[in-house]
Enzyme design. Structure first.
Site, PDB file in Angstrom:
ATOM      1  N   ASP A 191       0.860  -1.192   0.000  1.00 43.14           N
ATOM      2  CA  ASP A 191       0.000   0.000   0.000  1.00 43.14           C
ATOM      3  C   ASP A 191       0.896   1.242   0.000  1.00 43.14           C
ATOM      4  OD1 ASP A 191      -1.785   2.143   0.936  1.00 43.14           O
ATOM      5  OD2 ASP A 191      -3.195   0.542   1.402  1.00 43.14           O
ATOM      6  N   ILE A 192       0.584   2.232  -0.852  1.00 44.00           N
ATOM      7  CA  ILE A 192       1.416   3.453  -0.897  1.00 44.00           C
ATOM      8  C   ILE A 192       1.121   4.407   0.267  1.00 44.00           C
ATOM      9  CG2 ILE A 192       2.217   3.826  -3.282  1.00 44.00           C
ATOM     10  CD1 ILE A 192      -0.406   5.597  -3.545  1.00 44.00           C
TER      11      ILE A 192
ATOM     12  N   ASN B  46     -12.636  -3.252   3.589  1.00 39.62           N
ATOM     13  CA  ASN B  46     -13.646  -2.193   3.638  1.00 39.62           C
ATOM     14  C   ASN B  46     -14.617  -2.379   2.471  1.00 39.62           C
ATOM     15  OD1 ASN B  46     -12.280  -0.980   5.819  1.00 39.62           O
ATOM     16  ND2 ASN B  46     -10.948   0.157   4.432  1.00 39.62           N
TER      17      ASN B  46
ATOM     18  N   GLN C 145     -14.317   2.362   2.164  1.00 44.38           N
ATOM     19  CA  GLN C 145     -13.768   1.866   0.894  1.00 44.38           C
ATOM     20  C   GLN C 145     -13.609   3.015  -0.088  1.00 44.38           C
ATOM     21  OE1 GLN C 145     -16.142  -1.070  -1.253  1.00 44.38           O
ATOM     22  NE2 GLN C 145     -14.374  -1.717  -2.466  1.00 44.38           N
TER      23      GLN C 145
ATOM     24  N   HIS D 257     -10.517  -5.528  -2.136  1.00 41.17           N
ATOM     25  CA  HIS D 257      -9.133  -5.696  -1.694  1.00 41.17           C
ATOM     26  C   HIS D 257      -9.094  -5.982  -0.196  1.00 41.17           C
ATOM     27  CE1 HIS D 257     -10.136  -1.395  -1.417  1.00 41.17           C
ATOM     28  NE2 HIS D 257      -9.366  -1.370  -0.339  1.00 41.17           N
ATOM     29  N   PHE D 258      -8.064  -6.710   0.197  1.00 41.36           N
ATOM     30  CA  PHE D 258      -7.853  -7.039   1.602  1.00 41.36           C
ATOM     31  C   PHE D 258      -6.570  -6.357   2.062  1.00 41.36           C
ATOM     32  CE2 PHE D 258     -10.381 -10.401  -0.202  1.00 41.36           C
ATOM     33  CZ  PHE D 258     -11.343 -10.635   0.771  1.00 41.36           C
ATOM     34  N   HIS D 259      -6.682  -5.610   3.148  1.00 42.99           N
ATOM     35  CA  HIS D 259      -5.491  -5.019   3.753  1.00 42.99           C
ATOM     36  C   HIS D 259      -4.882  -6.040   4.716  1.00 42.99           C
ATOM     37  CE1 HIS D 259      -6.590  -0.663   2.919  1.00 42.99           C
ATOM     38  NE2 HIS D 259      -7.771  -1.215   2.806  1.00 42.99           N
TER      39      HIS D 259
HETATM   40  P1  AMP Z   1      -9.682   1.460   1.033  1.00 48.49           P
HETATM   41  O1  AMP Z   1      -9.862   2.692   1.863  1.00 48.49           O
HETATM   42  O2  AMP Z   1      -9.975   0.192   1.795  1.00 48.49           O
HETATM   43  O3  AMP Z   1     -10.422   1.528  -0.288  1.00 48.49           O
HETATM   44  O4  AMP Z   1      -8.138   1.384   0.727  1.00 48.49           O
HETATM   45  C1  AMP Z   1      -7.554   1.706  -0.490  1.00 48.49           C
HETATM   46  C2  AMP Z   1      -6.068   1.650  -0.282  1.00 48.49           C
HETATM   47  O5  AMP Z   1      -5.440   1.672  -1.544  1.00 48.49           O
HETATM   48  C3  AMP Z   1      -5.515   2.821   0.541  1.00 48.49           C
HETATM   49  O6  AMP Z   1      -4.905   2.323   1.721  1.00 48.49           O
HETATM   50  C4  AMP Z   1      -4.521   3.464  -0.422  1.00 48.49           C
HETATM   51  O7  AMP Z   1      -3.358   3.929   0.225  1.00 48.49           O
HETATM   52  C5  AMP Z   1      -4.222   2.345  -1.399  1.00 48.49           C
HETATM   53  N1  AMP Z   1      -3.808   2.782  -2.710  1.00 48.49           N
HETATM   54  C6  AMP Z   1      -4.444   3.671  -3.526  1.00 48.49           C
HETATM   55  N2  AMP Z   1      -3.746   3.846  -4.663  1.00 48.49           N
HETATM   56  C7  AMP Z   1      -2.662   3.041  -4.571  1.00 48.49           C
HETATM   57  C8  AMP Z   1      -1.549   2.787  -5.413  1.00 48.49           C
HETATM   58  N3  AMP Z   1      -1.407   3.410  -6.598  1.00 48.49           N
HETATM   59  N4  AMP Z   1      -0.598   1.904  -5.000  1.00 48.49           N
HETATM   60  C9  AMP Z   1      -0.725   1.284  -3.820  1.00 48.49           C
HETATM   61  N5  AMP Z   1      -1.746   1.484  -2.960  1.00 48.49           N
HETATM   62  C10 AMP Z   1      -2.704   2.361  -3.334  1.00 48.49           C
END
Ligand code: AMP
Ligand code: ZN
Length: 138
Positions: free
Chosen positions: A32-33, A88, A95, A101-103
């Site tokens: 995750d970035i 989420n 979300q 996606h799974f964190h």
């Molecule tokens: P959510 O809030 O569960 O939808 O989480 C989305 C996640 O995607 C967030 O933690 C962001 O930091 C991550 N994210 C968004 N764009 C990128 C990207 N280009 N590379 C890696 N992670 C990303």
């Protein structure tokens, strides 16, 4: 199933760079970035589904079986005390990217991540009422 304007679909198609952890025909895992802790990893099915319940059972099983293996690797590599797996679903649940996606979030004792868990108690009779309502929706 690919959605044109979806960043995670673009990652799965190799059109957007990722810091890759794992990839096969079904699943992609990358860092995750915007990490909550070092090693915060995202695991996605390559096909586009918005929410958990949109993903067909068999595919979800395949994603789930990778999840444990990747979570273990993250925990070992980061020498963490534990980890959270978080999914989420919907804007109200936080979300932001509408591709399932799974964190995997490495955790250490006292790290203060998710400090607030606003638990409360059901009023008399409410727990059975709610359980029955959910069972009826299955
Ligand atoms: P959510 O809030 O569960 O939808 O989480 C989305 C996640 O995607 C967030 O933690 C962001 O930091 C991550 N994210 C968004 N764009 C990128 C990207 N280009 N590379 C890696 N992670 C990303
Ligand atoms: Zn997508």
């Amino acid at each position: 199933m690919i959605k044109n304007d979806c960043i995670f679909c673009k990652m799965a198609a190799g059109q957007v760079p990722v810091t890759k952890i794992y990839e096969d025909e079904i699943v992609l895992a990358f860092l995750d970035i915007g990490p909550v802790s070092d090693g915060h990893t995202l695991v996605i099915p390559k096909q586009h589904f918005e929410k958990l319940h949109d993903c067909p059972q068999q595919l979800l099983g395949q994603v789930g079986s990778c999840l444990g293996r990747i979570a273990r690797a993250v925990e070992v590599a980061m020498s963490s005390d534990g980890y959270n797996v978080l999914c989420n679903n919907g804007r109200a649940a936080g979300q932001l990217v509408e591709h399932l996606h799974f964190h995997i979030i490495p955790r250490n004792s006292g790290d203060g991540v998710f400090n607030r868990w606003p638990a409360y108690k059901y009023q008399q009779g409410k727990i059975e009422e709610i359980a029955a309502k959910i069972r009826r929706s299955l």
